[in-house]
Scaffold this active site. Structure first.
Site, PDB file in Angstrom:
ATOM      1  N   ALA A 284     160.307  29.099  90.140  1.00  8.46           N
ATOM      2  CA  ALA A 284     159.579  30.230  89.535  1.00  8.46           C
ATOM      3  C   ALA A 284     160.271  30.319  88.161  1.00  8.46           C
ATOM      4  O   ALA A 284     159.978  31.083  87.256  1.00  8.46           O
ATOM      5  CB  ALA A 284     159.465  31.263  90.168  1.00  8.46           C
TER       6      ALA A 284
ATOM      7  N   ARG B 141     168.213  28.632  79.673  1.00  9.86           N
ATOM      8  CA  ARG B 141     169.252  28.023  79.124  1.00  9.86           C
ATOM      9  C   ARG B 141     169.054  26.581  78.566  1.00  9.86           C
ATOM     10  O   ARG B 141     169.591  25.732  77.978  1.00  9.86           O
ATOM     11  CB  ARG B 141     170.383  27.951  80.209  1.00  9.86           C
ATOM     12  CG  ARG B 141     171.097  29.069  80.314  1.00  9.86           C
ATOM     13  CD  ARG B 141     171.783  29.173  81.581  1.00  9.86           C
ATOM     14  NE  ARG B 141     171.179  29.337  82.668  1.00  9.86           N
ATOM     15  CZ  ARG B 141     171.645  29.329  84.151  1.00  9.86           C
ATOM     16  NH1 ARG B 141     172.913  29.309  84.332  1.00  9.86           N
ATOM     17  NH2 ARG B 141     170.739  29.445  85.290  1.00  9.86           N
TER      18      ARG B 141
HETATM   19  C1  UD1 Z   1     172.087  29.362  91.521  1.00  6.31           C
HETATM   20  C2  UD1 Z   1     173.004  30.056  92.514  1.00  6.31           C
HETATM   21  C3  UD1 Z   1     174.517  29.494  92.422  1.00  6.31           C
HETATM   22  C4  UD1 Z   1     174.646  28.178  92.662  1.00  6.31           C
HETATM   23  C5  UD1 Z   1     173.692  27.310  91.811  1.00  6.31           C
HETATM   24  C6  UD1 Z   1     173.468  25.958  92.085  1.00  6.31           C
HETATM   25  C7  UD1 Z   1     172.050  32.301  92.944  1.00  6.31           C
HETATM   26  C8  UD1 Z   1     172.112  33.740  92.480  1.00  6.31           C
HETATM   27  N1  UD1 Z   1     172.869  31.493  92.286  1.00  6.31           N
HETATM   28  O1  UD1 Z   1     172.626  29.657  90.279  1.00  6.31           O
HETATM   29  O2  UD1 Z   1     175.206  30.333  93.407  1.00  6.31           O
HETATM   30  O3  UD1 Z   1     175.948  27.814  92.464  1.00  6.31           O
HETATM   31  O4  UD1 Z   1     172.205  27.931  91.774  1.00  6.31           O
HETATM   32  O5  UD1 Z   1     172.863  25.194  91.385  1.00  6.31           O
HETATM   33  O6  UD1 Z   1     171.126  31.933  93.603  1.00  6.31           O
HETATM   34  N2  UD1 Z   1     164.385  30.857  90.481  1.00  6.31           N
HETATM   35  C9  UD1 Z   1     163.253  31.515  90.901  1.00  6.31           C
HETATM   36  N3  UD1 Z   1     163.040  32.838  90.819  1.00  6.31           N
HETATM   37  C10 UD1 Z   1     164.041  33.738  90.270  1.00  6.31           C
HETATM   38  C11 UD1 Z   1     165.461  32.770  89.739  1.00  6.31           C
HETATM   39  C12 UD1 Z   1     165.488  31.649  90.095  1.00  6.31           C
HETATM   40  O7  UD1 Z   1     162.177  30.833  91.663  1.00  6.31           O
HETATM   41  O8  UD1 Z   1     163.868  34.736  90.054  1.00  6.31           O
HETATM   42  C13 UD1 Z   1     164.591  29.522  90.841  1.00  6.31           C
HETATM   43  C14 UD1 Z   1     164.910  28.864  89.567  1.00  6.31           C
HETATM   44  O9  UD1 Z   1     163.340  28.074  89.019  1.00  6.31           O
HETATM   45  C15 UD1 Z   1     165.700  27.583  89.709  1.00  6.31           C
HETATM   46  C16 UD1 Z   1     166.550  28.110  91.006  1.00  6.31           C
HETATM   47  O10 UD1 Z   1     165.748  29.311  91.529  1.00  6.31           O
HETATM   48  O11 UD1 Z   1     165.163  26.601  90.299  1.00  6.31           O
HETATM   49  C17 UD1 Z   1     167.863  28.573  90.914  1.00  6.31           C
HETATM   50  O12 UD1 Z   1     167.905  29.449  89.626  1.00  6.31           O
HETATM   51  P1  UD1 Z   1     168.984  29.372  88.770  1.00  6.31           P
HETATM   52  O13 UD1 Z   1     168.914  30.365  87.556  1.00  6.31           O
HETATM   53  O14 UD1 Z   1     169.205  27.924  87.957  1.00  6.31           O
HETATM   54  O15 UD1 Z   1     170.276  29.867  89.287  1.00  6.31           O
HETATM   55  P2  UD1 Z   1     171.948  29.218  88.972  1.00  6.31           P
HETATM   56  O16 UD1 Z   1     172.228  30.045  87.900  1.00  6.31           O
HETATM   57  O17 UD1 Z   1     171.703  27.853  88.684  1.00  6.31           O
HETATM   58 MG    MG Z   2     170.564  26.556  88.420  1.00  2.00          MG
END
Ligand code: UD1
Ligand code: MG
Length: 457
Positions: A11, A16
């Site tokens: 979602a 970035r």
């Molecule tokens: C996340 C993890 C981190 C891990 C990393 C691995 C969390 C808080 N952190 O960080 O510990 O090392 O992945 O790659 O989980 N997403 C949603 N809804 C939201 C936020 C995110 O669906 O409200 C989805 C994004 O689309 C994405 C995934 O969740 O596909 C991960 O989100 P992202 O923002 O990439 O987290 P990271 O900072 O990479």
């Molecule tokens: Mg990520």
């Protein structure tokens, strides 16, 4: 084996990436990241797959179609909040839930399977897939306590300097006991640097409740790469490209220079085919055995038979038979159907045309909107005049026809079986079978005329 479910988090906007395209739709080796993830998840025996969508929800849904169910996350308040949106689809069910991010396209189905197996074996409430990163910047760190047991995960932005030295990272892939997951999620707070509800906090919550939490350590960091920006996107591309190329080589395909060979994820190639440098093979292309492809060739969504050679050419969305020779410098455009033993030679452009067995257009032609029979020879420089500025028309060239060089076939027109068209003709009417058609001015030679010219002294 207990019931298995999966939740894919997709979602986020992907800030970035600095892109108009939503992050999980960015392609890696030609296929959107989230599609890779679901294709891998689909190889496991999973009862329900729920993809959490928000940013670009419609586009993601369009991409994944009916491969999964969907849960909408209206506001992106963090990964824990995202998983909570799947509650109505999965709540109350007993079994194991795999949670995986839509931005980790390289995690293999086998690894997911091993993670689930360990989780089920150890009867844990949560099992985290972890990896060791030389440069763990940006990832959540896995903090272990007494006896090396996992205590909690701390996000990079929330970590102390000391915690940032930890190289074991959270890959963002986990297995949970489904019911324990949804009850722990309710206790996650957003008191952290980013003001988000973090899914990894569930680990600490379960731990504090005295539940078993384990970790499955992957020995391959590359596989667990999370794609958050375009630098990571290019790394993912490289890693996957190498994996794809190696798979084909192990299956008996020769790739002369894997570093300059770009084969997309769903391409199939038969044994003893040789791919020369600078070639891209895309989409759902299927290439037969004993073919010679490249150098510098682009093939997308084509089905190609055995023993076909394509040199320095571009071939798109077409069927190509066996023992066909294409190129150098040919362009086969979509919806062409090139049968066996055809030759499409130097600087020839083909569009939406059928070429019957053994026919040839060897040099400098344009053949578009045409049906060419078998054993036809199209002389150098001949073209179909398929367009009157408004509409396109069909040219039919029946079997065994010979088209002399530099002819124009003005469509709609049919050249009957076995007919000959004299070189330089502009054909505007049908040519009967076996006829010779000459459609150009007769040659006149004016003897000594040049001497009479005034300017010629
Ligand atoms: C996340 C993890 C981190 C891990 C990393 C691995 C969390 C808080 N952190 O960080 O510990 O090392 O992945 O790659 O989980 N997403 C949603 N809804 C939201 C936020 C995110 O669906 O409200 C989805 C994004 O689309 C994405 C995934 O969740 O596909 C991960 O989100 P992202 O923002 O990439 O987290 P990271 O900072 O990479
Ligand atoms: Mg990520």
């Amino acid at each position: 084996m207990s019931n298995r479910y999966a939740i894919i988090l997709a979602a986020g906007q992907g800030t970035r990436m600095k892109s108009k395209l939503y992050k999980v739709l960015h392609p890696v080796c030609g296929k959107p990241m989230v599609q890779h993830v679901i294709d891998h998840v689909n190889q496991l025996q999973i009862e329900d797959i729920v993809t959490v969508i928000g940013h670009g929800a419609e586009k993601v849904q369009e991409q994944l179609g009916d491969l999964c169910k969907y849960a909408l996350q209206d506001q992106q308040l963090g990964t824990a909040h995202a998983v909570m949106q799947a509650e109505s689809a999965l709540s109350g069910k007993s079994g194991t839930t795999l949670v995986i991010c839509g931005d980790t396209p390289l995690i293999k189905a086998e690894t997911m399977e091993e993670l689930i197996a360990l989780h089920e074996r150890s009867q844990a409430k949560a099992t985290i897939l972890t990896a060791y990163a030389d440069n763990p910047t940006g990832y959540g760190r896995v903090l272990r306590g007494e006896g090396g047991l996992v205590e909690k995960i701390v996000e990079h932005k929330d970590a102390s300097d000391e915690e940032r030295y930890v190289k074991e990272i959270n890959t963002g892939t986990y297995c949970f006991d489904n019911q324990a997951l949804f009850s722990a999620l309710k206790k996650v707070s957003n008191e952290n640097v980013q003001g988000e509800y973090y899914l990894p906090d569930v680990i600490e919550i379960l731990k504090q409740e005295g539940e078993t939490v384990t970790a499955f350590q992957s020995n391959d960091f590359e596989e667990t790469l999370g794609v958050n920006d375009r630098v990571a996107l290019s790394q993912a591309e490289q890693i996957l490209r190498k994996r794809i190329n190696e798979l084909h080589m192990r299956n008996g395909v020769t790739i002369i220079d894997p570093l300059t060979t770009f084969i997309e994820a769903d391409v199939q190639i038969g044994q003893d085919t040789i791919i020369n440098p600078g070639s891209s093979i895309k989409g759902n292309s299927v290439i037969g055995q004993d073919c010679l492809i490249g150098p510098n060739t682009e093939i997308s969504n084509c089905e190609i038979g055995d023993g076909t050679e394509i040199f320095q050419s571009v071939v798109h969305e077409s069927m190509i038979g066996s023992a066909v020779k294409i190129g150098p410098f040919a362009h086969v455009r979509p919806n062409s159907d090139i049968h066996d033993s055809v030759k499409i030679g130097n600087f020839v452009e083909i569009k939406k045309a059928v070429f019957g067995k053994g026919s040839k257009a060897s040099h400098l032609s344009y053949i578009g909107d045409a049906e060419v029979g078998e054993n036809v020879n199209i002389g150098c420089g001949s073209i179909t005049v398929n367009y009157d500025g408004k509409n396109k028309y069909l040219t039919k060239i029946e079997d065994n026809v010979f088209i002399g060089c530099n002819s124009n076939l003005v469509a709609p027109v049919t050249i009957g079986e076995g007919a000959y068209v004299a070189a330089g003709s502009t054909i505007t009417q049908n040519v009967p079978q076996e006829a010779l058609s000459v459609a150009r001015a007769r040659q006149v030679n004016k003897e000594d005329y040049v001497k009479k010219l005034k300017f010629n002294k």
